[in-house]
Design an enzyme around this catalytic site. Structure first.
Site, PDB file in Angstrom:
ATOM      1  N   LYS A 182      26.800  65.266  36.258  1.00 57.78           N
ATOM      2  CA  LYS A 182      26.834  64.792  35.045  1.00 57.78           C
ATOM      3  C   LYS A 182      25.467  64.011  34.363  1.00 57.78           C
ATOM      4  CE  LYS A 182      31.723  64.846  34.392  1.00 57.78           C
ATOM      5  NZ  LYS A 182      33.114  64.622  33.806  1.00 57.78           N
ATOM      6  N   LYS A 240      34.821  75.938  36.896  1.00 54.83           N
ATOM      7  CA  LYS A 240      36.091  75.353  36.843  1.00 54.83           C
ATOM      8  C   LYS A 240      36.474  75.167  35.535  1.00 54.83           C
ATOM      9  CE  LYS A 240      36.174  70.416  37.090  1.00 54.83           C
ATOM     10  NZ  LYS A 240      36.806  69.183  37.041  1.00 54.83           N
ATOM     11  N   LYS A 253      37.510  70.262  30.410  1.00 58.64           N
ATOM     12  CA  LYS A 253      37.327  69.888  29.151  1.00 58.64           C
ATOM     13  C   LYS A 253      36.109  69.656  28.573  1.00 58.64           C
ATOM     14  CE  LYS A 253      40.638  66.131  30.412  1.00 58.64           C
ATOM     15  NZ  LYS A 253      39.982  65.293  31.167  1.00 58.64           N
TER      16      LYS A 253
END
Ligand code: ATP
Ligand code: LTN
Length: 336
Positions: free
Chosen positions: A113, A199, A202
């Site tokens: 991230k 994966k 969101k």
């Protein structure tokens, strides 16, 4: 009774990965465990994309409503919003002081991230796993149901708890219970329909490969029909060679409760078109009751707010004494 804690960030609309990888398990664990479930809004503000305050507020209530709609039962379990308790942030500070810089720097989720953010990456994102450890340890959780991607965070929580106990508590009366991660069997990792090597998430760039829990049947059908497969035409489970088909088989298995091999044998030879049609139908049926319940709850926002306020009170009754004990153990002077 075994205590369970899990949380989810209000960082976007809930999708099939969240449902199959997390919520299905959360709901079934209520049968024989004492469960605490949390909308972790303090975690969500660690991502720059979440800094629209109005959106964060909406998503927090929507995620809580989604949890209730899938079957989190506020009579049996505690459901609350993380920021409604100051104990989580406060416990994080204590844990910051027993956590190594090096431990956090090597966390895979932080590496992923923070990539591309350079020096402007927030200290909050770096500290994310410590806040997660506070979430878990404040409730003496024995088990933490999460997807495989959270393995390192739960191990860190265990390490922090163990270190704190070792340094500050008598061996026969530890402050914190050491948790373990529980990974759901079915569909532990639902992959993006457009890129089945990553994966379903969101925060993905495109919505085309993501099935949202609240997607209308027509949209679900469209997304599944345009899922990436391969040119071979056979239907078998092989994540390496056939990631797209394997992902669909796993989704179908989770939606129907039947085994992947059995489903592959049933559908092999029928072509991808018919197979995708069957997957779409099963997913639409699986989501139907949840969508109906969501609509009812969304019509009654006062009831959801009441459930969350009650959840916060019950959460505080567990977390506050744990924090008080930790503060005392570490040597902070009591106020009275
Ligand atoms: P973000 O993109 O913001 O990281 P996310 O969609 O990955 O969000 P999280 O909020 O990180 O979702 O995860 C909530 C829970 O859902 C976790 O237990 C996580 O392991 C699980 N989960 C998320 N995505 C998937 C997936 N694709 N398959 C299975 N489980 C998943
Ligand atoms: N980091 C988790 C969300 C999360 C969590 C928790 C999960 C925050 N606190 C405590 C389990 C227990 C995630 O991204 N899935």
């Amino acid at each position: 009774m075994t205590r369970v804690f899990s949380g989810m960030q209000p960082s976007g609309d809930a999708h099939l990965g969240n449902l199959l990888g997390a919520w299905v398990n959360w709901v079934s664990m209520q049968e024989d465990r004492d469960c605490v479930y949390c909308v972790v809004d303090l975690h969500a503000i660690t991502s720059p994309a979440e800094h629209d305050p109005a959106t964060l507020r909406d998503r927090t209530i929507e995620l809580a409503t989604g949890m209730l709609a899938v079957g989190v039962d506020p009579e049996r379990s505690i459901l609350f919003v993380q920021s409604h308790l100051h104990e989580h942030a406060e416990c994080t500070w204590l844990f910051n002081c027993v956590t190594g810089f090096g431990e956090l720097r090597k966390m895979p989720q932080f590496k992923e991230k923070s990539a591309g953010q350079g020096e402007s990456v927030s200290v909050g994102l770096f500290d994310y796993p410590v806040l997660q450890a506070a979430d878990i340890l404040l409730y003496h959780a024995d088990e933490v149901p999460v997807g495989e991607d959270q393995r390192h965070h739960i191990e860190l929580a265990r390490d922090i708890g163990q270190r704190f106990n070792h340094r500050f508590a008598p061996a026969d009366d530890p402050v914190f219970t050491l948790p373990k991660a529980i990974h759901p069997r079915a569909a532990a990792r639902v992959m993006d329909l457009q890129d089945p090597t990553v994966k379903m998430s969101k925060s993905a760039a495109s919505e085309k490969g993501i099935i949202y829990v609240l997607d209308e049947p027509k949209r679900i059908e469209k997304k599944i029909k345009s899922a990436v497969t391969d040119s071979a035409g056979d239907i078998r489970h092989d994540r390496e060679a056939k990631p797209g088909v394997s992902n669909l088989l796993e989704i179908l298995s989770a939606a129907t409760g039947r085994g992947v091999e059995e489903l592959a044998a049933d559908h092999d030879g029928g072509g991808y078109g018919a197979f995708k049609g069957a997957v779409a139908e099963a997913v639409i049926e699986m989501l139907r009751p949840t969508q109906a319940r969501y609509a009812e709850l969304a019509d009654d926002p006062g009831e959801v707010a009441r459930i969350l306020a009650d959840g916060a009170d019950r959460a505080r009754a567990v977390a506050a004494p744990t924090l008080a004990r930790a503060k005392d153990a570490i040597g902070l002077l009591p106020a009275r």
